[in-house]
Design a protein around this motif. Sequence first.
Motif, PDB file in Angstrom:
ATOM      1  N   UNK A  16      -2.606  -2.297  -5.119  1.00 41.45           N
ATOM      2  CA  UNK A  16      -2.475  -2.902  -3.934  1.00 41.45           C
ATOM      3  C   UNK A  16      -1.326  -2.372  -2.979  1.00 41.45           C
ATOM      4  N   UNK A  17       0.092  -2.230  -4.001  1.00 41.35           N
ATOM      5  CA  UNK A  17       1.454  -1.696  -3.735  1.00 41.35           C
ATOM      6  C   UNK A  17       1.185  -0.035  -2.799  1.00 41.35           C
ATOM      7  N   UNK A  18       0.170   0.449  -3.314  1.00 36.21           N
ATOM      8  CA  UNK A  18      -0.054   1.861  -3.002  1.00 36.21           C
ATOM      9  C   UNK A  18      -1.249   2.346  -1.529  1.00 36.21           C
ATOM     10  N   UNK A  19      -1.980   1.122  -2.007  1.00 37.04           N
ATOM     11  CA  UNK A  19      -2.887   0.993  -0.484  1.00 37.04           C
ATOM     12  C   UNK A  19      -1.774   0.034   0.562  1.00 37.04           C
ATOM     13  N   UNK A  20      -1.830  -0.276   0.595  1.00 38.72           N
ATOM     14  CA  UNK A  20      -0.425  -1.776   1.035  1.00 38.72           C
ATOM     15  C   UNK A  20       0.098   0.379   1.709  1.00 38.72           C
ATOM     16  N   UNK A  21       1.057   0.710   1.032  1.00 37.88           N
ATOM     17  CA  UNK A  21       1.879   1.598   1.884  1.00 37.88           C
ATOM     18  C   UNK A  21       0.615   2.690   2.625  1.00 37.88           C
ATOM     19  N   UNK A  22       0.476   3.070   1.971  1.00 38.62           N
ATOM     20  CA  UNK A  22      -0.735   4.386   2.771  1.00 38.62           C
ATOM     21  C   UNK A  22      -1.417   4.006   4.112  1.00 38.62           C
TER      22      UNK A  22
ATOM     23  N   UNK B 137       1.634   3.706   6.838  1.00 39.41           N
ATOM     24  CA  UNK B 137       1.555   4.771   6.646  1.00 39.41           C
ATOM     25  C   UNK B 137       0.771   6.010   8.112  1.00 39.41           C
ATOM     26  N   UNK B 138       0.037   5.785   8.022  1.00 41.16           N
ATOM     27  CA  UNK B 138      -1.686   4.803   9.180  1.00 41.16           C
ATOM     28  C   UNK B 138      -1.427   4.561  10.143  1.00 41.16           C
ATOM     29  N   UNK B 139      -1.360   3.476  10.002  1.00 46.42           N
ATOM     30  CA  UNK B 139      -0.760   2.581  11.128  1.00 46.42           C
ATOM     31  C   UNK B 139      -0.063   2.661  12.556  1.00 46.42           C
ATOM     32  N   UNK B 140       1.316   3.266  10.785  1.00 42.12           N
ATOM     33  CA  UNK B 140       2.804   3.981  11.796  1.00 42.12           C
ATOM     34  C   UNK B 140       1.884   4.859  12.906  1.00 42.12           C
TER      35      UNK B 140
END
Length: 146
Positions: free
Chosen positions: A102-108, A111-114
Motif C-alpha cells: 500500500x505504501x509503495x502503491x500510494x507513493x507511485x 509520483x504520477x499525479x504530480x
Amino acid sequence: MTEAPDEITRLKIALSRIARTVDKQVSGDGLTRTQLSVIGTVARLGPLGIGELAEVEGLNPTMLSRVVGKLESDGLLRRSADPSDRRAARVEVTDAGRALHCRLRDQRTQLFTDALARLPGHDADSLLSALPALESLAAAIADPGR
C-alpha cells in the motif's frame, strides 16, 4: 497498423524510461521488481495457490518458490498448506506485506499525479484517454495468443 517503426521504438523507450524512473524514485525497500510484483499480486488477489501465482506472474515454479521463500523470510508473505489439497501450498500477504504494498502503491500514484499535474492539460488528457489502448497493449504483450 499505421505507425512507423520509429514510433513503435519511441513508445517502447518511453514506457521503459517511465518504469525505470518510477522504480528509482520509489524504493522497493531493497526488493526486486519481481518480488514487489509477487507481493502486489497476492495483496490484490488474496490467498493464492503457488500454481495460480506462477501462472499470473509468468514465473516457473522453481523461481517462484525462491521468491516466495525470500518474501516469507522477510515476513511479507505467509505460506500454508492448501486446505483442499494438503500437498499444495497457498500464499497470503502478511500485515507487513500489505503495508509495504500500500505504501509503495500510494507513493507511485502520487509520483504520477504530480507528473501529470506538471504537464500541459492536453497532454495529461491525451494520456488518460489512451488508458484503454495501453491496457490492451499490456494484455496483448502478456498473452500473445489472445
